[in-house]
Design an enzyme around this catalytic site. Structure first.
Site, mmCIF file in Angstrom:
data_model
loop_
_atom_site.group_PDB
_atom_site.id
_atom_site.type_symbol
_atom_site.label_atom_id
_atom_site.label_comp_id
_atom_site.label_asym_id
_atom_site.label_seq_id
_atom_site.Cartn_x
_atom_site.Cartn_y
_atom_site.Cartn_z
ATOM 1 C CE LYS A 1 -3.119 2.854 2.615
ATOM 2 N NZ LYS A 1 -3.455 3.286 3.982
ATOM 3 N N GLY B 1 -7.884 9.585 10.142
ATOM 4 C CA GLY B 1 -8.145 9.665 11.566
ATOM 5 C C GLY B 1 -9.236 10.633 11.983
ATOM 6 C CB ALA C 1 -8.173 7.987 5.126
ATOM 7 N N GLY C 2 -10.865 8.167 6.992
ATOM 8 C CA GLY C 2 -11.995 9.042 7.270
ATOM 9 C C GLY C 2 -13.256 8.375 7.759
ATOM 10 C CG ASN D 1 -5.529 1.456 12.300
ATOM 11 O OD1 ASN D 1 -4.324 1.565 12.190
ATOM 12 N ND2 ASN D 1 -6.047 0.946 13.410
ATOM 13 C CB THR D 2 -8.578 5.936 13.428
ATOM 14 O OG1 THR D 2 -7.229 6.132 12.984
ATOM 15 C CG2 THR D 2 -8.811 6.796 14.651
#
Length: 263
Positions: free
Chosen positions: A105, A166, A192-193, A214-215
């Site tokens: 990635k 994040g 993301a987001g 992830n977050t």
């Protein structure tokens, strides 16, 4: 379709049942990381090579001891890289550590405040990595033109952001994401987001092939439960996309006939 096991998707010649890709950062400890991954049902697990030990340091715990390459596809990423050369070197290190593993990635960040991708450096790195026989999954903005250019370079998957890394804001521009999906011939994975399960479902309803997060899981009050929720949201969103939603209307439409046949 009754199960996401029937509806597989393909990245770099390999079929996957789970369309949820999961990261390994920000968890309280390695045990919570393992439990969340198990709960998510993910088959692709991404690892930040510059921040996580997968064999670089023989004296430190090795993440691969709990996330076995025999069970998961390890997706090394270049998080923390701010120029093409450092990203390329990180991918080369990952390939060496993972015995010739070519799936990576790529993310090349513009600055530490926004964590937005540097598109010029990203394209440079992507071109060199593709030429070096890497299968590149590339983090980018939600610009449809940029996404198409990265596909044309030869990237195996294009990964537009939903919102800043994040942030948990969810998809901020559904029209751009839909345009990217409609014009793509490689898998589109929102990266993301995402903040909660409904965000993941929306991404899938737009026709995305998967979501990487992830977050949203790691910073939940109960990461293991959130991982399970995300897996269900991914499947529900995918099935809704395949089913085809009803058209939106600016007026009411009765759900039963106004003229009854029983009177």
């Amino acid at each position: 379709m009754k199960s996401n096991h029937i509806d597989k998707f393909n990245i770099a010649g390999i079929n996957y049942s789970s369309r949820l890709l999961i990261g390994t950062g920000k968890y309280k400890n390695i045990e919570e990381t393992q439990s969340a991954i198990n709960s998510s049902g993910a088959e692709i697990v991404t690892v930040a090579i510059r921040r996580t030990n997968i064999g670089q340091d023989k004296k430190e715990p090795n993440l691969l001891d709990i996330i076995s390459p025999d069970k998961y596809t390890i997706l090394p990423n270049t998080a923390g890289c701010y120029d093409a050369e450092s990203a390329i070197r990180t991918c080369q290190l990952a390939r060496e550590l993972l015995d010739g593993h070519n799936l990576v990635k790529l993310e090349v960040l513009a600055d530490k405040k926004t964590l937005f991708p540097d598109i010029t450096q990203t394209m440079e790195a992507a071109t060199k990595l593709v030429n070096d026989n890497f299968n590149v999954m590339v983090y980018t903005t939600d610009d449809p033109i940029v996404a198409k250019r990265l596909e044309e370079i030869g990237c195996a998957s294009v990964m537009p952001l939903a919102a800043p890394i994040g942030s948990g804001l969810g998809i901020q521009n559904v029209y751009n994401i839909r345009t990217i999906v409609e014009n793509a011939s490689v898998p589109i994975i929102v990266d993301a987001g995402v903040g909660t399960a409904s965000d993941a479902a929306i991404a899938m309803e737009l026709g995305c092939d998967g979501v990487l997060m992830n977050t949203a899981i790691a910073e939940a009050k109960n990461p293991v439960l959130m991982a399970s929720a995300m897996a269900k949201a991914i499947q529900a969103g995918r099935e809704a996309y395949l089913a085809g939603r009803m058209p939106k209307r600016a007026y009411a439409s009765a759900s039963s006939p106004l003229d009854s046949h029983f009177i």
